[in-house]
Scaffold this motif. Structure first.
Motif, PDB file in Angstrom:
ATOM      1  N   ASP A  91       0.835  -1.198   0.000  1.00  0.00           N
ATOM      2  CA  ASP A  91       0.000   0.000   0.000  1.00  0.00           C
ATOM      3  C   ASP A  91       0.874   1.255   0.000  1.00  0.00           C
ATOM      4  OD1 ASP A  91      -1.752   2.065   0.591  1.00  0.00           O
ATOM      5  OD2 ASP A  91      -2.720   1.042   2.257  1.00  0.00           O
ATOM      6  N   SER A  93       0.406   5.348  -0.111  1.00  0.00           N
ATOM      7  CA  SER A  93      -0.604   6.400  -0.061  1.00  0.00           C
ATOM      8  C   SER A  93       0.089   7.752   0.120  1.00  0.00           C
ATOM      9  CB  SER A  93      -1.614   6.108   1.043  1.00  0.00           C
ATOM     10  OG  SER A  93      -0.941   5.732   2.215  1.00  0.00           O
ATOM     11  N   ASN A 115      -4.791   5.636  -2.741  1.00  0.00           N
ATOM     12  CA  ASN A 115      -5.204   6.225  -1.461  1.00  0.00           C
ATOM     13  C   ASN A 115      -4.613   7.612  -1.271  1.00  0.00           C
ATOM     14  OD1 ASN A 115      -6.571   3.860  -0.814  1.00  0.00           O
ATOM     15  ND2 ASN A 115      -4.683   2.924  -0.047  1.00  0.00           N
ATOM     16  N   ASN A 153      -9.387   6.593  -3.818  1.00  0.00           N
ATOM     17  CA  ASN A 153      -9.955   6.436  -2.488  1.00  0.00           C
ATOM     18  C   ASN A 153      -9.539   7.678  -1.688  1.00  0.00           C
ATOM     19  OD1 ASN A 153     -10.782   5.492  -0.018  1.00  0.00           O
ATOM     20  ND2 ASN A 153      -8.969   4.210   0.274  1.00  0.00           N
TER      21      ASN A 153
END
Ligand code: SAM
Ligand code: SF4
Length: 327
Positions: A91, A93, A115, A153
């Motif tokens: 992930d 972000s 994200n 997101n």
């Protein structure tokens, strides 16, 4: 795997890439800014790539890029491209003020970076410009809407500031009626570069929730991941969600899974603690891999149990600015 001295697994790194910013949010730093680090005190992009790779090899699987404003670094995309190809990193972000992100939105999407946290503390233009001390409302609003509609997101970070933006809480929530976005209301913390001191806050998460309840009595709680710092809710019939983050009340320390590295290499094991090591000089000397890993292990092995414990130990921590820490 990184496990701290209180048996908490650390898999989330907040990596600040600069302490500079093109805004001057009044809760983050004084109008004149802070004593920003000289360029040679900041990690280069190559160093950030190497550091990230070492951190991933130690068990980090989520990296959030922050700052200062990450996009004031012209070479930020070089770092993001490298991170996107790092095996083991699940992930990536970014936290941004959304003033400069526009030209990079397409490539972020191509890289699979979905994200994005956008800091926007008012939906009213005048209030926004008063808080940020700059007049970039349109570009921020338009980029935020573009990110949402292009499928990112998006989480909007809104700090509840007594006497400044409380009247914007309900109008900001209206965004979640029409858009699949999460608006998170944060408690203000006293990390503003010394411009304002306080021991308590009026708008803690309970007061924010009570305020929201008056307008939307039917909101209900959602299940959140165990390590989430936000407590999340939904208003029936609304597309998006909202949350509160008790960053000053510190109710979430027991499940804290994060480590911070500042743009100048400070390892910060708790927002309310001072740096426990500096990696920049280690990165520029011999035997980098072994020495970085051992510095990280040592820092992770001596974390305060809670933000309150850290605050007791580091009495002068409130002279820090969030632009140096990364939020
Ligand atoms: N410039 C980017 C931005 O504003 O999103 C990234 C850096 S900023 C320091 C990271 C986060 O810290 C932002 O969401 C910001 O709202 C939050 N922050 C800054 N100062 C704060 C304070 N005194 N209390 C609580 N949050 C703060
Ligand atoms: Fe800049 Fe972010 Fe601090 Fe605002 S909160 S001054 S945008 S670093």
């Amino acid at each position: 795997m990184l496990v701290d001295n209180h048996n908490r697994t650390i898999n989330y790194l907040r990596l600040a890439v600069t302490d500079r910013c093109n805004l001057r949010c009044n809760y983050c730093m004084p109008e004149e800014g802070i004593n920003f680090a000289k360029n040679d005190k900041l990690f280069t992009i190559d160093e950030l790539v190497r550091l990230s790779s070492l951190m991933v090899s130690q068990g980090i699987d989520k990296i959030r890029i922050t700052g200062g404003e990450p996009f004031v670094r012209k070479d930020l995309m070089v770092l993001l491209r490298n991170l996107a190809s790092l095996k083991g990193l699940k992930d990536i972000s970014v936290t941004t003020n959304a003033t400069l992100i526009g030209p990079y939105i397409d490539e972020l999407k191509e890289l699979g970076i979905k994200n994005i946290n956008v800091s926007m503390d008012a939906i009213n233009r005048e209030t926004f410009e008063c808080i940020t001390r700059r007049n970039h409302y349109d570009v921020v609003y338009n980029n935020m809407i573009r990110l949402i509609t292009e499928g990112f997101n998006v989480r909007i970070n809104f700090i509840a500031l007594d006497g400044q933006n409380i009247e914007d809480i309900i109008p900001m929530l209206e965004l979640t009626k029409h858009y699949n976005v999460s608006v998170r209301f944060l408690e203000e913390m006293p990390f503003n570069g010394g411009s304002k001191e306080f021991q308590s806050i009026k708008w803690d998460f309970r007061a924010i929730l009570a305020h929201i309840k008056e307008a939307h009595p039917g909101y209900y709680k959602l299940q959140s991941p165990k390590t989430s710092t936000s407590i999340n809710y939904k208003i029936p019939g609304f597309k998006g969600t909202f949350g509160v983050i008790p960053s000053f009340s510190r109710t979430f320390c027991g499940s804290c899974n994060r480590l911070r590295i500042s743009a100048t290499g400070d390892v910060i094991t708790c927002l309310y603690a001072k740096a426990s090591a500096n990696l920049r000089d280690i990165m520029r000397a011999d035997d980098v891999e072994a020495n970085i890993k051992s510095a990280i292990l040592q820092a992770v092995g001596s974390r305060a149990k809670t933000g309150f414990e850290a605050q007791e130990k580091y009495k002068d921590v409130f002279s820090n600015s969030m632009t140096s820490i990364g939020g």
